[in-house]
Design a protein around this motif. Structure first.
Motif, PDB file in Angstrom:
ATOM      1  N   ARG A  16       0.808  -1.214   0.000  1.00 12.93           N
ATOM      2  CA  ARG A  16       0.000   0.000   0.000  1.00 12.93           C
ATOM      3  C   ARG A  16       0.846   1.272   0.000  1.00 12.93           C
ATOM      4  NH1 ARG A  16      -5.536  -0.639   0.987  1.00 12.93           N
ATOM      5  NH2 ARG A  16      -5.545   1.558   0.379  1.00 12.93           N
ATOM      6  N   ASP A  17       2.128   1.154   0.348  1.00 12.04           N
ATOM      7  CA  ASP A  17       3.017   2.309   0.399  1.00 12.04           C
ATOM      8  C   ASP A  17       3.847   2.354  -0.886  1.00 12.04           C
ATOM      9  OD1 ASP A  17       4.817   4.318   0.940  1.00 12.04           O
ATOM     10  OD2 ASP A  17       5.682   3.379   2.731  1.00 12.04           O
ATOM     11  N   PHE A  18       3.564   3.321  -1.761  1.00  8.83           N
ATOM     12  CA  PHE A  18       4.247   3.383  -3.047  1.00  8.83           C
ATOM     13  C   PHE A  18       5.750   3.549  -2.881  1.00  8.83           C
ATOM     14  CE2 PHE A  18       5.781   5.582  -6.867  1.00  8.83           C
ATOM     15  CZ  PHE A  18       5.335   4.717  -7.846  1.00  8.83           C
ATOM     16  N   ALA A  19       6.182   4.290  -1.878  1.00  8.58           N
ATOM     17  CA  ALA A  19       7.615   4.546  -1.681  1.00  8.58           C
ATOM     18  C   ALA A  19       8.397   3.251  -1.463  1.00  8.58           C
ATOM     19  CB  ALA A  19       7.824   5.494  -0.500  1.00  8.58           C
ATOM     20  N   ARG A  20       7.759   2.226  -0.915  1.00 13.10           N
ATOM     21  CA  ARG A  20       8.451   0.954  -0.672  1.00 13.10           C
ATOM     22  C   ARG A  20       8.853   0.260  -1.980  1.00 13.10           C
ATOM     23  NH1 ARG A  20       5.329  -2.968   3.161  1.00 13.10           N
ATOM     24  NH2 ARG A  20       7.270  -4.154   2.855  1.00 13.10           N
ATOM     25  N   LEU A  21       8.189   0.624  -3.070  1.00 13.02           N
ATOM     26  CA  LEU A  21       8.479  -0.020  -4.343  1.00 13.02           C
ATOM     27  C   LEU A  21       9.800   0.437  -4.946  1.00 13.02           C
ATOM     28  CD1 LEU A  21       4.855   0.192  -5.648  1.00 13.02           C
ATOM     29  CD2 LEU A  21       6.086  -1.933  -5.213  1.00 13.02           C
ATOM     30  N   ALA A  22      10.407   1.466  -4.375  1.00 13.44           N
ATOM     31  CA  ALA A  22      11.748   1.862  -4.814  1.00 13.44           C
ATOM     32  C   ALA A  22      12.796   0.864  -4.344  1.00 13.44           C
ATOM     33  CB  ALA A  22      12.085   3.259  -4.285  1.00 13.44           C
ATOM     34  N   ASP A  23      12.441   0.000  -3.408  1.00 16.47           N
ATOM     35  CA  ASP A  23      13.347  -1.012  -2.863  1.00 16.47           C
ATOM     36  C   ASP A  23      13.317  -2.255  -3.753  1.00 16.47           C
ATOM     37  OD1 ASP A  23      14.803  -2.842  -1.420  1.00 16.47           O
ATOM     38  OD2 ASP A  23      13.434  -2.894   0.294  1.00 16.47           O
ATOM     39  N   PRO A  24      14.420  -2.620  -4.393  1.00 14.50           N
ATOM     40  CA  PRO A  24      14.442  -3.801  -5.273  1.00 14.50           C
ATOM     41  C   PRO A  24      14.023  -5.087  -4.575  1.00 14.50           C
ATOM     42  CG  PRO A  24      16.445  -2.485  -5.558  1.00 14.50           C
ATOM     43  CD  PRO A  24      15.726  -1.926  -4.369  1.00 14.50           C
ATOM     44  N   ALA A  25      14.189  -5.156  -3.241  1.00 10.42           N
ATOM     45  CA  ALA A  25      13.846  -6.372  -2.508  1.00 10.42           C
ATOM     46  C   ALA A  25      12.343  -6.656  -2.501  1.00 10.42           C
ATOM     47  CB  ALA A  25      14.354  -6.274  -1.064  1.00 10.42           C
ATOM     48  N   GLN A  26      11.530  -5.672  -2.860  1.00  8.57           N
ATOM     49  CA  GLN A  26      10.083  -5.869  -2.864  1.00  8.57           C
ATOM     50  C   GLN A  26       9.593  -6.602  -4.109  1.00  8.57           C
ATOM     51  OE1 GLN A  26       8.400  -5.221  -0.188  1.00  8.57           O
ATOM     52  NE2 GLN A  26      10.077  -4.147   0.835  1.00  8.57           N
ATOM     53  N   PHE A  27      10.471  -6.789  -5.090  1.00 12.48           N
ATOM     54  CA  PHE A  27      10.091  -7.411  -6.362  1.00 12.48           C
ATOM     55  C   PHE A  27      10.494  -8.883  -6.387  1.00 12.48           C
ATOM     56  CE2 PHE A  27      10.063  -2.950  -7.096  1.00 12.48           C
ATOM     57  CZ  PHE A  27       9.214  -2.713  -8.159  1.00 12.48           C
ATOM     58  N   GLN A  28       9.621  -9.705  -6.959  1.00  7.05           N
ATOM     59  CA  GLN A  28       9.858 -11.139  -7.035  1.00  7.05           C
ATOM     60  C   GLN A  28      10.038 -11.568  -8.501  1.00  7.05           C
ATOM     61  OE1 GLN A  28      10.228 -12.992  -4.245  1.00  7.05           O
ATOM     62  NE2 GLN A  28       9.989 -11.012  -3.188  1.00  7.05           N
ATOM     63  N   PRO A  29      10.962 -12.519  -8.763  1.00  4.17           N
ATOM     64  CA  PRO A  29      11.199 -12.948 -10.148  1.00  4.17           C
ATOM     65  C   PRO A  29       9.997 -13.672 -10.753  1.00  4.17           C
ATOM     66  CG  PRO A  29      12.450 -14.303  -8.598  1.00  4.17           C
ATOM     67  CD  PRO A  29      11.864 -13.179  -7.803  1.00  4.17           C
ATOM     68  N   VAL A  30       9.653 -13.283 -11.968  1.00  2.00           N
ATOM     69  CA  VAL A  30       8.584 -13.950 -12.704  1.00  2.00           C
ATOM     70  C   VAL A  30       9.065 -15.365 -13.063  1.00  2.00           C
ATOM     71  CG1 VAL A  30       7.280 -13.911 -14.872  1.00  2.00           C
ATOM     72  CG2 VAL A  30       7.680 -11.783 -13.608  1.00  2.00           C
ATOM     73  N   VAL A 201      11.632   8.215 -16.009  1.00  2.00           N
ATOM     74  CA  VAL A 201      13.022   8.126 -15.542  1.00  2.00           C
ATOM     75  C   VAL A 201      13.492   6.684 -15.665  1.00  2.00           C
ATOM     76  CG1 VAL A 201      14.638   8.671 -13.679  1.00  2.00           C
ATOM     77  CG2 VAL A 201      12.452   9.898 -13.823  1.00  2.00           C
ATOM     78  N   GLN A 202      14.650   6.479 -16.277  1.00  2.00           N
ATOM     79  CA  GLN A 202      15.204   5.134 -16.430  1.00  2.00           C
ATOM     80  C   GLN A 202      16.670   5.116 -16.011  1.00  2.00           C
ATOM     81  OE1 GLN A 202      14.608   3.896 -20.488  1.00  2.00           O
ATOM     82  NE2 GLN A 202      12.452   3.434 -20.175  1.00  2.00           N
ATOM     83  N   PRO A 203      17.128   4.010 -15.438  1.00  3.22           N
ATOM     84  CA  PRO A 203      18.550   3.897 -15.095  1.00  3.22           C
ATOM     85  C   PRO A 203      19.394   3.722 -16.352  1.00  3.22           C
ATOM     86  CG  PRO A 203      17.434   1.815 -14.696  1.00  3.22           C
ATOM     87  CD  PRO A 203      16.363   2.797 -15.084  1.00  3.22           C
ATOM     88  N   THR A 204      20.650   4.133 -16.291  1.00  2.48           N
ATOM     89  CA  THR A 204      21.579   3.869 -17.386  1.00  2.48           C
ATOM     90  C   THR A 204      22.159   2.466 -17.222  1.00  2.48           C
ATOM     91  OG1 THR A 204      23.485   4.750 -16.196  1.00  2.48           O
ATOM     92  CG2 THR A 204      22.174   6.321 -17.483  1.00  2.48           C
ATOM     93  N   THR A 207      24.260   2.064 -13.995  1.00  2.00           N
ATOM     94  CA  THR A 207      23.672   2.357 -12.692  1.00  2.00           C
ATOM     95  C   THR A 207      23.319   1.065 -11.958  1.00  2.00           C
ATOM     96  OG1 THR A 207      22.695   4.347 -13.653  1.00  2.00           O
ATOM     97  CG2 THR A 207      21.875   3.665 -11.503  1.00  2.00           C
ATOM     98  N   THR A 208      23.697   0.968 -10.710  1.00  2.00           N
ATOM     99  CA  THR A 208      23.309  -0.197  -9.913  1.00  2.00           C
ATOM    100  C   THR A 208      21.856  -0.034  -9.455  1.00  2.00           C
ATOM    101  OG1 THR A 208      23.969   0.759  -7.792  1.00  2.00           O
ATOM    102  CG2 THR A 208      25.680  -0.385  -9.073  1.00  2.00           C
ATOM    103  N   GLU A 332      23.877  14.056 -15.069  1.00  2.00           N
ATOM    104  CA  GLU A 332      25.274  14.473 -15.159  1.00  2.00           C
ATOM    105  C   GLU A 332      26.211  13.400 -14.613  1.00  2.00           C
ATOM    106  OE1 GLU A 332      26.749  17.093 -16.449  1.00  2.00           O
ATOM    107  OE2 GLU A 332      24.918  18.085 -17.146  1.00  2.00           O
ATOM    108  N   LYS A 333      25.742  12.666 -13.611  1.00  2.00           N
ATOM    109  CA  LYS A 333      26.542  11.599 -13.012  1.00  2.00           C
ATOM    110  C   LYS A 333      26.440  10.294 -13.800  1.00  2.00           C
ATOM    111  CE  LYS A 333      25.940  13.459  -8.328  1.00  2.00           C
ATOM    112  NZ  LYS A 333      25.261  13.236  -7.023  1.00  2.00           N
ATOM    113  N   GLY A 334      25.631  10.275 -14.851  1.00  2.00           N
ATOM    114  CA  GLY A 334      25.469   9.065 -15.648  1.00  2.00           C
ATOM    115  C   GLY A 334      24.620   8.010 -14.981  1.00  2.00           C
ATOM    116  N   GLN A 335      23.787   8.415 -14.007  1.00  2.00           N
ATOM    117  CA  GLN A 335      22.988   7.444 -13.260  1.00  2.00           C
ATOM    118  C   GLN A 335      21.599   7.221 -13.858  1.00  2.00           C
ATOM    119  OE1 GLN A 335      22.950   9.114  -9.304  1.00  2.00           O
ATOM    120  NE2 GLN A 335      24.858   8.093  -8.716  1.00  2.00           N
ATOM    121  N   ALA A 336      21.114   8.178 -14.618  1.00  2.00           N
ATOM    122  CA  ALA A 336      19.741   8.061 -15.121  1.00  2.00           C
ATOM    123  C   ALA A 336      19.552   8.898 -16.376  1.00  2.00           C
ATOM    124  CB  ALA A 336      18.748   8.508 -14.043  1.00  2.00           C
TER     125      ALA A 336
END
Length: 385
Positions: A16-30, A201-204, A207-208, A332-336
């Protein structure tokens, strides 16, 4: 009895908290034996220039509506991208997905003179290419939830589709998809705080996940400082007018090969009745128009993770300047990489299985190009080391 892999998505717990979805650990492999379906409109920028963005949105949303109807209630992850859509389904449904997309390609061409490209790609091929496909569920309300994707797999699949790989042929002439429930009768919602900002917004490549997660968390935190998190749709839902602005498009979507003129007349009568219910706040059996309008806003899909971050925000100038500065620093940092499109209104495309339930789905985008223009602006940006 279905295989446990087939119920993978249904078994995920919605967040229910959208901000938690920025954490990669919240995603499960298909699951490895699933497939991904991707579709988008060829030259969507040109279609927008011709004033057809509402049609572009409708065709993009048709991909999701057709698959929901084809799978007859089976839950699966999908994401709307403005000028296209993507989804993941079990291998057992792969042939159904291919047939559905082939039918949509034919329908888009015959009904709207729009070229829709589409592909179905095995998840195993995505992982063999060094990418991944992971998913999470986000519930903006108790009535509905939306899939979020990470791992770079969708972006890779879309790139392969655009390169001509895995291409699906058009179905036979006259073939019709089942688009029951797809509509666009709401009027646009005007910005209340300044402007409607569509952001992609997309990572380059360098970007880790942790670096991009930190960037996404910062952007979400800034947007959360806006009233209602920048939600572009009023709490009581978008405006409703008669005749509805999308009447011609709705008629094309729902006529199923029948008379366009007759369908327009039927929709005019139907929408006049619906308009009167909303204007008078009159209940009809179990249908409460005030509750429905509230749920339209609550259920709206105005921000998502889709191998990156997408948001459509009602944003003031100060907050927009903050967001832009954070993104410029990351670039500028090449992150996104990022693209942004600013307009005065947000638009909505809807899939409503039943007006009596709270599970109706509402896709939000900017009204004058939205995500498609933001993505085009991102492609035009110079690369930074």
């Amino acid at each position: 009895m279905r295989d446990r892999h087939d119920s993978f998505y249904e078994d995920l717990t919605p967040l229910r908290d959208f901000a938690r979805l920025a954490d990669p650990a919240q995603f499960q492999p298909v699951p490895q034996d699933w497939v991904v379906g991707v579709a988008d409109i060829v030259d969507s920028t040109g279609e927008i220039e011709r004033g057809r963005y509402k049609t572009v949105n409708m065709v993009g949303a048709a991909v999701i509506a057709a698959m929901i109807n084809a799978l007859e209630g089976q839950q699966f992850p999908f994401v709307f991208g403005g000028d296209g859509a993507a989804f993941a389904i079990p291998q057992a449904s792969a042939s159904l997905g291919r047939a559905c997309l082939a039918t949509l390609r034919r329908w888009a061409q015959e009904e709207f003179d729009i070229s829709l490209r589409a592909a179905v790609i095995p998840v195993a091929d995505i992982r063999a290419a060094g990418r991944d496909l992971r998913v999470a569920r986000f519930a903006p309300s108790d009535g509905v939830d939306y899939a979020m994707f990470s791992g770079g797999g969708l972006a890779w699949a879309e790139a392969r589709m655009k390169a001509g790989d895995y291409t699906l042929p058009l179905a036979a002439p006259g073939t019709q998809p089942d688009l029951e429930g797809l509509s666009c009768r709401w009027s646009n919602s005007r910005a209340q705080r300044g402007q409607i900002v569509s952001l992609v917004v997309q990572p380059t490549e360098h970007t880790t996940e942790q670096e991009f997660a930190a960037l996404a968390q910062r952007l979400v935190a800034i947007s959360e400082g806006l009233e209602r998190g920048g939600h572009p749709v009023p709490p009581g839902g978008p405006p409703i007018n008669w005749p509805p602005p999308g009447l011609d498009i709705d008629a094309h979507v729902s006529r199923k090969g029948g008379s366009l003129a007759l369908k327009k007349l039927l929709l005019l009568a139907q929408n006049l009745f619906i308009w009167s219910l909303f204007k008078t706040h009159m209940r009809l059996g179990s249908f409460d128009p005030d509750h429905y309008r509230h749920m339209v806003s609550s259920n709206a899909d105005f921000r998502k993770f889709d191998d990156g971050l997408k948001m459509t925000l009602d944003c003031d100038q100060s907050t927009l300047a903050q967001i832009r500065q954070v993104l410029e620093d990351a670039r500028e940092k090449g992150q996104a990489r990022f693209g942004m499109h600013v307009q005065q209104e947000a638009m909505m495309t809807c899939f409503v299985p039943s007006a009596m339930q709270d599970d109706h789905v509402h896709f939000v985008d900017g009204a004058s190009g939205g995500y498609a223009r933001a993505a085009a602006a991102m492609k035009q940006q110079p690369a930074h080391a």
